[in-house]
Design a protein around this motif. Structure first.
Motif, mmCIF file in Angstrom:
data_model
loop_
_atom_site.group_PDB
_atom_site.id
_atom_site.type_symbol
_atom_site.label_atom_id
_atom_site.label_comp_id
_atom_site.label_asym_id
_atom_site.label_seq_id
_atom_site.Cartn_x
_atom_site.Cartn_y
_atom_site.Cartn_z
ATOM 1 N N GLU A 1 1.093 -1.311 -0.056
ATOM 2 C CA GLU A 1 -0.058 -0.025 -0.253
ATOM 3 C C GLU A 1 0.856 0.988 0.064
ATOM 4 O OE1 GLU A 1 -2.976 -0.529 3.358
ATOM 5 O OE2 GLU A 1 -3.923 -1.442 2.404
ATOM 6 N N GLN A 2 0.039 2.880 -0.531
ATOM 7 C CA GLN A 2 1.024 3.260 -0.958
ATOM 8 C C GLN A 2 0.511 4.849 0.937
ATOM 9 O OE1 GLN A 2 3.432 4.444 -2.580
ATOM 10 N NE2 GLN A 2 3.254 2.623 -3.500
ATOM 11 N N LEU A 3 1.232 4.513 1.289
ATOM 12 C CA LEU A 3 1.283 5.100 3.211
ATOM 13 C C LEU A 3 1.980 6.907 2.885
ATOM 14 C CD1 LEU A 3 1.806 2.463 5.594
ATOM 15 C CD2 LEU A 3 -0.876 3.204 4.597
ATOM 16 N N THR A 4 1.767 7.601 3.608
ATOM 17 C CA THR A 4 2.015 9.088 4.209
ATOM 18 C C THR A 4 3.316 9.020 4.832
ATOM 19 O OG1 THR A 4 1.053 9.254 5.387
ATOM 20 C CG2 THR A 4 0.253 10.236 3.081
ATOM 21 N N ILE A 5 3.817 7.231 5.081
ATOM 22 C CA ILE A 5 4.522 7.219 6.359
ATOM 23 C C ILE A 5 4.915 6.201 6.061
ATOM 24 C CG2 ILE A 5 3.222 8.941 8.569
ATOM 25 C CD1 ILE A 5 2.661 5.322 9.684
ATOM 26 N N ASN A 6 6.592 6.269 6.675
ATOM 27 C CA ASN A 6 7.636 5.488 5.647
ATOM 28 C C ASN A 6 8.337 4.770 6.876
ATOM 29 O OD1 ASN A 6 8.989 3.473 4.802
ATOM 30 N ND2 ASN A 6 10.821 5.191 4.136
ATOM 31 N N PRO A 7 7.425 3.897 7.714
ATOM 32 C CA PRO A 7 8.071 3.194 9.235
ATOM 33 C C PRO A 7 9.814 2.567 9.129
ATOM 34 C CG PRO A 7 5.784 2.984 9.003
ATOM 35 C CD PRO A 7 6.150 3.112 7.768
ATOM 36 N N ALA A 8 10.013 2.916 10.583
ATOM 37 C CA ALA A 8 11.543 2.212 10.101
ATOM 38 C C ALA A 8 11.372 0.938 9.924
ATOM 39 C CB ALA A 8 12.390 2.936 11.575
ATOM 40 N N GLY A 9 12.003 0.272 9.278
ATOM 41 C CA GLY A 9 12.258 -1.407 9.171
ATOM 42 C C GLY A 9 11.191 -2.399 8.351
ATOM 43 N N ALA A 10 10.510 -1.440 7.691
ATOM 44 C CA ALA A 10 9.057 -1.516 6.820
ATOM 45 C C ALA A 10 10.447 -2.103 5.474
ATOM 46 C CB ALA A 10 8.655 -0.397 6.288
ATOM 47 N N PHE A 11 8.582 -2.953 4.914
ATOM 48 C CA PHE A 11 9.800 -3.853 3.290
ATOM 49 C C PHE A 11 8.392 -3.392 2.880
ATOM 50 C CE2 PHE A 11 10.506 -6.892 6.762
ATOM 51 C CZ PHE A 11 11.695 -7.202 6.379
ATOM 52 N N LYS A 12 8.885 -2.717 1.478
ATOM 53 C CA LYS A 12 8.250 -2.582 -0.033
ATOM 54 C C LYS A 12 8.134 -3.698 -1.051
ATOM 55 C CE LYS A 12 11.863 1.630 0.196
ATOM 56 N NZ LYS A 12 13.010 2.185 -1.297
ATOM 57 N N GLU A 13 8.341 -4.598 -0.605
ATOM 58 C CA GLU A 13 7.613 -6.588 -1.584
ATOM 59 C C GLU A 13 7.705 -7.077 -0.696
ATOM 60 O OE1 GLU A 13 11.287 -6.876 -4.122
ATOM 61 O OE2 GLU A 13 11.827 -5.199 -5.404
ATOM 62 N N THR A 14 6.274 -7.846 -0.891
ATOM 63 C CA THR A 14 5.982 -8.869 -0.304
ATOM 64 C C THR A 14 7.046 -10.159 -0.464
ATOM 65 O OG1 THR A 14 5.011 -9.172 -2.197
ATOM 66 C CG2 THR A 14 4.095 -8.200 -0.760
ATOM 67 N N ALA A 15 7.493 -10.652 -1.628
ATOM 68 C CA ALA A 15 8.657 -11.825 -1.698
ATOM 69 C C ALA A 15 8.972 -12.281 -0.259
ATOM 70 C CB ALA A 15 8.953 -11.949 -3.532
ATOM 71 N N PRO A 16 10.184 -10.773 -0.199
ATOM 72 C CA PRO A 16 10.646 -11.640 0.760
ATOM 73 C C PRO A 16 10.605 -11.940 2.592
ATOM 74 C CG PRO A 16 11.276 -9.762 0.467
ATOM 75 C CD PRO A 16 10.365 -9.814 -0.038
ATOM 76 N N LEU A 17 8.720 -11.922 2.597
ATOM 77 C CA LEU A 17 8.109 -11.867 3.480
ATOM 78 C C LEU A 17 7.668 -13.197 3.088
ATOM 79 C CD1 LEU A 17 6.813 -8.484 4.500
ATOM 80 C CD2 LEU A 17 8.943 -9.295 5.552
ATOM 81 N N ALA A 18 7.302 -13.624 2.874
ATOM 82 C CA ALA A 18 6.290 -15.211 2.096
ATOM 83 C C ALA A 18 7.380 -15.994 3.196
ATOM 84 C CB ALA A 18 6.221 -14.849 1.307
ATOM 85 N N GLY A 19 6.304 -16.977 4.684
ATOM 86 C CA GLY A 19 6.970 -17.635 5.209
ATOM 87 C C GLY A 19 7.865 -17.417 6.239
#
Length: 330
Positions: free
Chosen positions: A77-95
């Motif tokens: 999602e496009q958010l107005t904030i960019n939290p520290a430690g956030a991810f930009k892609e879903t692929a590395p998070l699967a599993g």
């Protein structure tokens, strides 16, 4: 005198004319523009249109702690904030596995996911730490990621061990950590400059963490408490291991419940079931030899018996073997 008065009067008249002209010029200037009108309900403010947004991965549904994240439970999602430690892609998070419960729409952050040495342990393995020193650790030359053979030396003390012995306990086990160094790549507290790194290389390691199959953890635990362990460094391309069929399996400390009539025969214990069954120190040391591994518990008590009108004192012995008992009189 009259001339001076005329001169002053003329100066005053000129000054009045000048001030009047200046006032007329100021009155001719255009008024300042009115403030911009508030945008109507159907239009987007210019400031909002220029707000910067960031791509952030969020959860599409509730994610419970301790369970792997499915790929379809994530979106960007496009958010107005960019939290520290956030991810930009879903692929590395699967599993990946969250350490806390995450609600729907929550941004996924690195600190909310399981990390560290636990991710380096394969399924069916456990990370077990054993005491280490310079001799046990091949002169502190063992490094995380190496493969080692674990040897055991049992020294006779004329009490619990009949004779000294040395044998291979575990073969080709992976070293997850040795001292302050670990395969997860995390730096120790003293790894902050080159001088500290040199100190780490010379510092003696006190523990070694090995990846051990769960059904071998009991043997490793008994071995460390009964004798002395020794790590033998081996080439990682050497895949040779001893044949497990050459020796009989050790009897378990706990006996499985007997099967009921008509039930199929249970398969041999493996994995967590065998780890729960355990092994006794006597069987571990002797290899489970008959007559040496363990002595059946015996209960003895005196009983009075009659014999041809008289009485004599005899012994009644109850021998318990597993879930069966047998009483012998003599």
């Amino acid at each position: 005198m009259i001339n001076v008065t005329k001169i002053i009067a003329a100066i005053l008249v000129l000054l009045a004319l000048a001030l009047g002209g200046y006032a007329w010029v100021l009155s001719r200037k255009a008024p300042p523009p009115p403030p911009p009108a508030t945008a109507s309900a159907g239009t987007t403010p210019a400031k909002s249109a220029q707000t910067q947004t960031y791509p952030v991965v969020v959860a599409t549904r509730a994610l419970p702690a301790g369970q792997a994240i499915p790929a379809d439970a994530l979106r960007v999602e496009q958010l107005t904030i960019n939290p520290a430690g956030a991810f930009k892609e879903t692929a590395p998070l699967a599993g990946r596995v969250p350490v806390i419960d995450l609600g729907e729409g929550s941004p996924l952050l690195a600190g909310q996911l399981v990390s560290g040495l636990a991710l380096r342990v394969a399924e069916g393995e456990r990370a077990v730490a054993v005491k280490a020193d310079e001799v046990m650790g091949v002169g502190n030359k063992v490094q995380p990621g190496d493969f080692v053979d674990v040897f055991l030396m049992l020294k006779s003390d004329n009490k619990d061990i009949d004779r000294s012995q040395a044998r291979l306990l575990l073969s080709r086990k992976r070293v997850l950590a040795f001292g302050s160094a670990s395969v997860d790549g995390l730096q120790s507290k003293i790894d902050k400059n080159s001088g500290a790194q040199a100190q780490q290389r010379t510092e003696a390691a006190r523990t070694a963490v090995l990846a051990v199959p769960v059904d071998d953890v009991n043997r490793l635990t008994l071995a460390e408490n009964s004798g002395r362990l020794l790590l033998a460094l081996r080439n990682p391309t050497d895949m040779s291991e001893p044949d497990p069929k050459l020796f009989a399996e050790l009897p378990t400390a706990l006996h499985p419940a007997p099967t009921k009539p008509g039930e199929p025969r249970r398969p041999p214990l493996e994995g967590l079931d065998r780890a729960q069954a355990g092994v006794t120190a006597a069987d571990f040391v002797t290899g489970g030899k008959p007559g040496i591994a363990r002595t059946p518990p015996v209960a003895m008590r005196r009983t009075a018996t009659s014999d041809t009108g008289g009485s004599r004192v005899g012994l009644q012995v109850e021998v318990i073997r597993g879930d069966r008992s047998e009483t012998i009189r003599y």
